[in-house]
Design a protein around this motif. Structure first.
Motif, PDB file in Angstrom:
ATOM      1  N   ARG A   1       0.843  -1.209   0.000  1.00 40.31           N
ATOM      2  CA  ARG A   1       0.000   0.000   0.000  1.00 40.31           C
ATOM      3  C   ARG A   1       0.871   1.248   0.000  1.00 40.31           C
ATOM      4  N   LEU A   2       1.882   1.213   0.879  1.00 38.61           N
ATOM      5  CA  LEU A   2       2.803   2.350   0.997  1.00 38.61           C
ATOM      6  C   LEU A   2       3.596   2.520  -0.300  1.00 38.61           C
TER       7      LEU A   2
ATOM      8  N   LEU B   1      -0.246   8.644  17.354  1.00 36.31           N
ATOM      9  CA  LEU B   1      -1.519   8.727  16.635  1.00 36.31           C
ATOM     10  C   LEU B   1      -1.640   7.593  15.623  1.00 36.31           C
ATOM     11  N   GLU B   2      -0.523   7.403  14.894  1.00 41.90           N
ATOM     12  CA  GLU B   2      -0.525   6.389  13.859  1.00 41.90           C
ATOM     13  C   GLU B   2      -0.615   4.994  14.475  1.00 41.90           C
TER      14      GLU B   2
ATOM     15  N   GLY C   1      -6.758  -1.267  13.346  1.00 43.50           N
ATOM     16  CA  GLY C   1      -6.896  -1.939  12.053  1.00 43.50           C
ATOM     17  C   GLY C   1      -6.979  -1.019  10.858  1.00 43.50           C
ATOM     18  N   ALA C   2      -6.564   0.238  11.024  1.00 44.74           N
ATOM     19  CA  ALA C   2      -6.625   1.163   9.900  1.00 44.74           C
ATOM     20  C   ALA C   2      -5.481   0.887   8.920  1.00 44.74           C
TER      21      ALA C   2
ATOM     22  N   THR D   1      -5.349   9.596   4.829  1.00 44.12           N
ATOM     23  CA  THR D   1      -6.462  10.512   4.522  1.00 44.12           C
ATOM     24  C   THR D   1      -7.181  10.992   5.778  1.00 44.12           C
ATOM     25  N   LYS D   2      -7.244  10.150   6.821  1.00 42.29           N
ATOM     26  CA  LYS D   2      -8.042  10.521   7.992  1.00 42.29           C
ATOM     27  C   LYS D   2      -7.230  11.207   9.079  1.00 42.29           C
ATOM     28  N   ILE D   3      -5.922  10.936   9.124  1.00 39.23           N
ATOM     29  CA  ILE D   3      -5.113  11.534  10.193  1.00 39.23           C
ATOM     30  C   ILE D   3      -4.131  12.570   9.651  1.00 39.23           C
ATOM     31  N   PHE D   4      -3.309  12.159   8.674  1.00 39.52           N
ATOM     32  CA  PHE D   4      -2.222  13.050   8.237  1.00 39.52           C
ATOM     33  C   PHE D   4      -2.726  14.260   7.453  1.00 39.52           C
ATOM     34  N   LEU D   5      -3.630  14.016   6.508  1.00 37.60           N
ATOM     35  CA  LEU D   5      -4.094  15.159   5.717  1.00 37.60           C
ATOM     36  C   LEU D   5      -4.773  16.225   6.585  1.00 37.60           C
TER      37      LEU D   5
END
Lengths: 320, 296
Positions: free
Chosen positions: A29-30, B172-173, B180-181, B188-192
């Motif tokens: 994915r990365l 956070l990550e 399970g993200a 898209t949900k955390i970094f952006l």
């Protein structure tokens, strides 16, 4: 014993490779996020770098880059006898040096002047207005310049008003004024924006220096020469050196919009020459050879300036 | 001692006065010419020819603007400019962010190679002609996508975003991964959302560059229907300057009818979006300039 020694690293290498490959698959994915970027750079930067080989070929629009016949250094030999190319080099260097002489220190002075202002609405207004021209495109500014410098334009009206001239003329048609127009318009556009870096550096100076100077009765002028300028010197010299390495760089947008049949002998610069030879006249190989030659000279200039900055910066490169 | 202080005070007063006066002069040098263009764009051609409308219009008219807005090709160019600015800036910032996110992960296999591969693009390139030949062989000549695709990635912006992503707390990550993200969801949900200031700055700079860019159109576009405003203005100004207004050979309607006033009105119409946006977002522009400088 000996055979074992040879075998073992090979085995390790194989194992390492398998490990890496597995890890690569696991993070697909990365990798999938990065690889499109790598492919993009390969296409839009590396393929044109390969395309530079047409400088050593005789390429016409119907050829493929690989299929065109090799001609060795023929294109480069032509450059040396090309009067128009030499003219473009002289113009490029003339404008760059004049820009350096006239334009380089204006942002420094301007930044110090703004720094000395008390915080307040006037300071904000000066900054906002001085940054503004940076955001105008050269096409817009070119159109404005054509209007300002025309026979009935702003410049002639002001000169007539103070009685310096008796009759207006179109300054853009006067070839011998072109360098000055190119330099001053560039300074007008970028001087304000150029202060940002210096202002940010000055903001980091400890205010107690100035307080101590005030208590000792130092004038503003002394404060500037004894405190502010020494703090700015490293960044000023770095900027100066970067400017020197870009002496052969020229502003294509500016040239294309301000050039006309009357001033072309003074306004043609290297970039516009490459553009004209290559895209207008279709002499792709020759234009590429000119571009490559100039890039090589610029790279040498950059390496020299890098060596100089390294010496100034305690052995640490500031460019690379 | 007292006398010396008095002298200093007087000298400083003089300094402050001169400083203020010179800065007022400087500000006028910047603003008066721009004001002159605004005034001229509201002045009739006859009044412009005798040149007395420097600070105030001698013969106020809206005709120049009426002519500009009556020209459908200008509207069309306006549409192209807006489309290339919006689509270009957003695809650029998202693509750069995606690549930067991947590259910001220390455990990425091949990371060393990838970053070296990218840094080289900052210092080397093929130059104008090989680049033109590439665009031609990709079939991007005379296509709207030539404004968008070649500008989608700049490694310079990737570096800026990479540095920004590294400052996002690792915890956070980790907690998202435990839930399970996937990498994509974390991106898209955390970094952006956390990088909004950096993304906004890059979008702004790229947007201004897109709006102001005319070389792309000049080099790669011959179809007038795809001209952005900047190219339209270039055409109007340069052609009318070199060929003269009376030349009947000119086919373009704007070029034929364009007096100086109409040209200047077109210039103002093109500049207004920048003039409106810039003071509002000045803060982002300056911080963006600083981020770039720190990297250098």
């Amino acid at each position: 014993m000996k055979s074992e020694r040879v075998k073992r690293p090979a085995k390790m290498w194989k194992q390492k490779f398998t490990e890496k490959a597995l890890k690569f698959m696991a993070q697909w994915r990365l990798q999938g996020m990065v690889l499109p970027g790598i492919a993009f750079m390969f296409i839009f930067t590396y393929i044109p770098i390969y395309g530079v080989i047409i400088a050593f070929k005789h390429y016409t629009i119907t050829d493929t880059i690989a299929g065109a016949p090799w001609v060795g250094l023929d294109n480069f030999k032509v450059i040396l006898g090309d009067r128009y190319f030499m003219e473009a080099v002289v113009n490029t260097l003339g404008i760059s040096l004049l820009k350096l002489a006239v334009g380089f220190f204006i942002p420094v002075i301007l930044a110090i002047m703004i720094f000395e202002l008390k915080d307040g609405p006037f300071k904000k207004i000066v900054q906002t207005i001085s940054y503004l021209p940076h955001f105008l495109s050269w096409i817009i500014l070119g159109g404005m310049l054509i209007s300002w410098l025309s026979t009935s334009g702003l410049l002639n009206q002001l000169l007539l008003g103070i009685g310096l001239i008796k009759q207006g003329n179109n300054h853009l048609l006067a070839a011998n004024q072109y360098w000055l127009i190119a330099v001053l318009s560039d300074v007008w556009k970028e001087a304000g924006w150029g202060t940002i870096l210096y202002l940010a550096t000055m903001a980091k100076i400890d205010p107690t220096y100035y307080e101590a100077a005030r208590i000792d009765g130092a004038t503003k002028w002394t404060q500037i020469t004894q405190i502010t300028l020494p703090f700015l010197t490293p960044i000023i010299s770095l900027n100066l050196i970067l400017n020197v390495s870009n002496l052969l760089g020229s502003n294509l947008d500016q040239t294309l919009v301000l050039m006309n049949s009357q001033n072309s002998a003074k306004s043609e610069v290297i970039n516009s020459y490459v553009y004209r030879m290559g895209l207008t006249q279709g002499d792709f190989s020759y234009a590429t050879a000119v571009g490559l030659g100039i890039s090589l000279i610029s790279m040498v200039l950059l390496l020299i300036t890098n060596t100089v900055t390294k010496k100034m910066n305690d052995g640490e490169s500031v460019i690379f | 001692m007292k006398q010396k202080t008095g002298k200093t005070v007087r000298e400083n007063r003089l300094f402050n006065f001169l400083n203020l006066a010179l800065l007022v002069v400087f500000t006028l040098i910047v603003i008066v010419p721009i004001w002159n263009v605004v005034v001229s764009s509201f002045t009739s051609s006859t009044a412009l020819a005798d040149g007395h409308s420097i600070f105030w219009s001698q013969d106020f008219t809206l005709q120049n603007y009426q002519k500009v807005f009556a020209d459908t090709s200008i509207w069309r160019a306006f549409g192209i400019s807006i489309a290339k600015t919006v689509v270009g800036a957003f695809t650029h910032v998202l693509f750069c962010a995606m690549v930067a996110y991947g590259l910001s992960k220390k455990h990425l296999v091949g990371r060393g190679f990838y970053t070296r591969f990218g840094v080289i693009t900052l210092y080397f390139g093929g130059g104008m002609i090989p680049y033109y030949l590439l665009i031609r062989s990709l079939g991007l000549l005379d296509s709207f996508w030539v404004y968008i695709i070649p500008g989608m990635l700049s490694y310079y912006d990737v570096i800026i975003l990479m540095n920004f992503f590294r400052d996002v707390p690792a915890s956070l990550e980790e907690s998202a991964k435990i839930d399970g993200a996937s990498d994509w969801t974390i991106f898209t949900k955390i970094f952006l959302p956390l990088s909004k200031p950096a993304l906004a700055t890059i979008t702004l700079f790229n947007g201004v560059a897109q709006w102001n860019d005319f070389m792309t159109a000049k080099m790669f576009i011959t179809n007038q229907n795809l001209y952005p405003l900047q190219m339209k203005i270039y055409e109007i100004i340069v052609q009318s300057q070199t060929k003269g207004f009376d030349n009947a050979a000119l086919t373009n309607s704007v070029v034929q009818s364009s007096s100086k006033g109409v040209q200047l009105a077109t210039i103002i119409v093109t500049t207004v979006p920048i003039l409106v946006i810039y003071p509002l977002l000045q803060r982002y522009f300056i911080s963006g300039m600083m981020v770039g400088a720190v990297k250098e």
